[in-house]
Structures are given as C-alpha cells and as structure tokens.
Write an enzyme that holds these catalytic residues in place. Structure first.
Site, mmCIF file in Angstrom:
data_model
loop_
_atom_site.group_PDB
_atom_site.id
_atom_site.type_symbol
_atom_site.label_atom_id
_atom_site.label_comp_id
_atom_site.label_asym_id
_atom_site.label_seq_id
_atom_site.Cartn_x
_atom_site.Cartn_y
_atom_site.Cartn_z
ATOM 1 N N GLU A 165 0.793 -1.235 0.000
ATOM 2 C CA GLU A 165 0.000 0.000 0.000
ATOM 3 C C GLU A 165 0.829 1.291 0.000
ATOM 4 O O GLU A 165 0.650 2.154 0.855
ATOM 5 C CB GLU A 165 -0.955 -0.012 1.195
ATOM 6 C CG GLU A 165 -1.874 -1.226 1.187
ATOM 7 C CD GLU A 165 -2.791 -1.295 2.403
ATOM 8 O OE1 GLU A 165 -2.679 -0.447 3.298
ATOM 9 O OE2 GLU A 165 -3.637 -2.210 2.436
ATOM 10 N N GLU A 270 -5.792 -11.077 -1.392
ATOM 11 C CA GLU A 270 -6.607 -10.936 -0.172
ATOM 12 C C GLU A 270 -8.084 -10.900 -0.557
ATOM 13 O O GLU A 270 -8.806 -9.954 -0.257
ATOM 14 C CB GLU A 270 -6.220 -9.649 0.578
ATOM 15 C CG GLU A 270 -4.747 -9.573 0.929
ATOM 16 C CD GLU A 270 -4.378 -8.352 1.772
ATOM 17 O OE1 GLU A 270 -5.266 -7.718 2.370
ATOM 18 O OE2 GLU A 270 -3.170 -8.029 1.826
HETATM 19 C C1 GLA Z 1 -4.863 -4.981 4.381
HETATM 20 C C2 GLA Z 1 -3.625 -5.767 4.781
HETATM 21 C C3 GLA Z 1 -3.964 -7.079 5.412
HETATM 22 C C4 GLA Z 1 -5.083 -6.951 6.433
HETATM 23 C C5 GLA Z 1 -6.261 -6.300 5.779
HETATM 24 C C6 GLA Z 1 -7.373 -6.145 6.790
HETATM 25 O O1 GLA Z 1 -5.445 -5.426 3.247
HETATM 26 O O2 GLA Z 1 -2.776 -6.009 3.686
HETATM 27 O O3 GLA Z 1 -2.844 -7.562 6.082
HETATM 28 O O4 GLA Z 1 -4.649 -6.220 7.532
HETATM 29 O O5 GLA Z 1 -5.860 -5.007 5.371
HETATM 30 O O6 GLA Z 1 -7.528 -7.227 7.622
#
Ligand code: GLA
Length: 380
Positions: A165, A270
């Site tokens: 990020e 994710e």
């Molecule tokens: C982001 C992070 C993850 C996690 C999510 C929320 O996407 O990369 O590690 O913390 O937020 O759970």
C-alpha cells in the site's frame, strides 16, 4: 529442510496428466470437490490464516484449510508489530508455527508483509528522544528487519510481500512515515534489501483498489521506475477486498493485463466479496476507516437470504471467470480468511456487522458461491 518450490514452478508441475494427479486425497476419492484440485491447472488457491488456525485452536477451520487450499498466508503473524515489537527483539513463535504448518502439509507459503505503514510500532519511526528518526536510522532499521526476517525463513518461504500500500487512490505516492522520513525511494530500498537477503525470492508489491484506472497507472509508473533502476518486482498483488458493486470487471481485467505487460506475475492476494451495502462513497481497504453501525448497513444479521446468496454466487463466478481467462498471468488466488465467521469484513468498514464474504459459512459449510466458483471450470 524442505526444498524451495517457486509458485511459478509449481504451476507447470501441476499440469501433469489428469490421471496422475487425481484423485490425490481421501476427500477427492470420496467424491468431494476440492478448490485446490479444481484450479490445479490454473493457479494456487490460498487462504490467510488467523492465530487460531495456525495453532490449531480452531480445528474445523484448520481442517478446511488443509482440505481445500494449497497456499497459506499469515494474516498477522509476520507483520512488523507482532514479529518485531521492540527494538532488537523479535518474537518468531507464531511465524515458526505457521511455517511448520505449511511444511507439514506441503503447502506453498508466503510472508505478509515486510514494509507497511500500518501495524508497525511507533518506535520504528522515532529516535531515543521521541523525535522523528533520521533517514539513515530508518533505512538501517528497514534493512535489519528485512534481513532478519528473510534470513530466518528464506529456506522455507520463497515468496514475500515486500511493500504494502505505497500508492494513493489518485496514483500519487502515499504520505506515510516511510515516505516522509526516507522519501518515496523507500520502496526501492525495501526491494533492494529484500533482493540482497534472498536473490532468488519472488518479491511482491501488494495494494488495494488496483482495478481503479488512476491507481493502476500510479502502480505502473512505480514499477516501471523501479525497473529503470534495475530493480525487479516479480509480482503485483491485487488485494481484492471487493463487494457486489466493485470492481468493474473490465477495469479489473485491464489491470491484470497492464501488470502482466510489465513482466510481473499477477496474484490475487486478499480476496473477499462483501455481501453488504456500502457506506456512502466508500470503497477500498484503508484499515483506519470506520463508519457508525446502522440497521440499514447490517440488513442480514440472521443469515443471508437465498436471493442474496445467488447474487453473491454470480458475482464470485464473474470474478473467477476473469481469473481463469487470465490464468496464464495469475499464479495465485488467496482468500483473506477461511469462513465468514472469521472475516475482518464483519468489522470493516462498519464495526459489528454480519457479513458473508467468503466461500464457507459460519458452520464451515460450502456456500452457493463455492459451487459457483467450482462450476466456472467444471461446468454444470
Ligand atoms: C490490508 C492488509 C492485510 C489486512 C487487511 C485487513 O489489506 O494487507 O494484512 O490487515 O488489510 O484485515
């Protein structure tokens, strides 16, 4: 010690004749359809694990992991906060258990995440008097952290989320303690240190909302800039915290193609798909965001109605059709969690909701979206 298995090598290895591979587990022999078998010719299927899955305290969830997934990510266990909470002090207990679990069950593993602005203790950015640390101090800490964590696990893990990020929604570099103190070249430095620590590792840049054209362009600029300096980013991770409305499938497809054209592997890192209404104007995964709980934002506290199960199933099928169509570019699809009860989406971006973002329900049973995803490749 287990020999390292690159994700890229694993895919061709799995494309051996159908008869040789199947049925490869007792479950498959019993006729149960498994995610990892279904997508074996396409990509790895992963899940991010909570502490209770890593330690086996949630046995039922762990059983699903072993049965359906061939890749695991540590949900929190390897973030800076938990693994390196104090200067010079590392707590590897849970991360070691994670690695042991992966090796015992022959699962692909990755580390999430070396450098991120969140879940990183305050001391990292401060000097002894509590003032902002200098660029040199922070670079030294970054290098120590990366070389210590990678050094410990590099014979076990070959795939690393190096930076998480770093880019804003408009494609500019995000303002964080990392960029403020070091400068925007903190990303370059992190990749240099990671490459030094393990020259053969698969190094990933990971972010959310990468389907959005402006953010996609920002990441393309970032990666091209690194490539011009001779720094190789092996893969781009699209987090994929999505919902029924976003992403637009064409935007998503355009990002998969754009990142692949940079010469990077694409990973969905994710994945979860919220079935709930969005607070006005919200999209993404910026974890500091939160909205007040209202009934209208939590419409299904007692279970997702069949009509909505069908909508969610169709949405998941649309996404997997794109993943399968581009499976020459995508090496892994990882869900952020195993079952609905353990998902962070129950508390984000509104605390205390009941969401249904994963393929397994709160009783560990496959949902209609599980069947829909399977049907994308098996027909029917
Ligand atoms: C982001 C992070 C993850 C996690 C999510 C929320 O996407 O990369 O590690 O913390 O937020 O759970």
């Amino acid at each position: 010690m287990k020999p390292k298995l690159h994700a890229k090598l694993l895919i061709p290895l799995m494309i051996v004749p159908f008869m040789l591979l199947r049925p490869d587990t007792a479950d498959a022999q019993e006729g149960q359809v498994l995610l990892k078998d279904t997508f074996k010719d396409h990509f790895l299927i992963g899940a991010a694990l909570h502490r209770w899955e890593i330690t086996g305290r949630d046995n039922e969830s762990l059983a699903l992991v072993k049965k359906h997934f061939n890749s695991i990510s540590p949900g929190n266990a390897m973030k800076w906060g938990p693994i390196h909470p104090k200067p010079g002090y590392y707590d590897f207990k849970l991360a070691d258990q994670f690695v042991e679990l992966g090796e015992q069950n022959d699962m692909h593993m990755l580390c999430h995440v070396l450098i991120w602005h969140a879940q990183t203790p305050r001391w990292v950015f401060q000097d002894e008097s509590g003032e902002a640390a200098s660029r040199d101090t922070l670079l030294q800490r970054m290098q120590d952290h990366i070389s210590t964590v990678m050094g410990r696990y590099k014979d076990h893990i070959d795939c690393w989320d190096v930076v998480n990020e770093a880019v804003e929604e408009d494609g500019s570099m995000r303002k964080t303690k990392w960029s403020e103190i070091i400068g925007d070249d903190f990303v370059q430095k992190a990749f240099e240190f990671a490459r030094e620590a393990d020259p053969d590792a698969i190094l990933i840049y990971n972010d959310y909302n990468l389907y959005k054209p402006e953010k996609r362009d920002g990441v393309v600029r970032l990666i091209k800039g690194l490539q011009e300096k001779g720094i190789k980013v092996d893969a781009i991770g699209l987090q994929g915290h999505w919902d029924l409305y976003e992403p637009d499938i064409e935007d998503l497809e355009a990002s998969i193609i754009a990142f692949s054209e940079l010469g990077c592997d694409v990973m969905i890192t994710e994945l979860d798909v919220s079935a709930l209404p969005l607070p006005w104007g919200f999209s993404g995964a910026e974890i500091s965001t939160n909205f007040e709980l209202r009934d209208s934002l939590n419409p299904y506290p007692d279970g997702l109605p069949d009509s909505m199960q069908a909508v969610l199933a169709e949405r998941y099928a649309d996404l997997f059709r794109i993943f399968v169509r581009h499976s020459d570019k995508i090496s892994r699809v990882t869900f952020w969690g195993v079952h609905d009860g353990g998902s962070w989406k129950n508390n984000f971006p509104v605390r205390g909701r009941t969401d249904y973002p994963l393929l397994f329900d709160r009783s560990f049973q496959p949902k209609p979206c599980f069947d829909a995803v399977i049907k994308v490749v098996s027909g029917g």
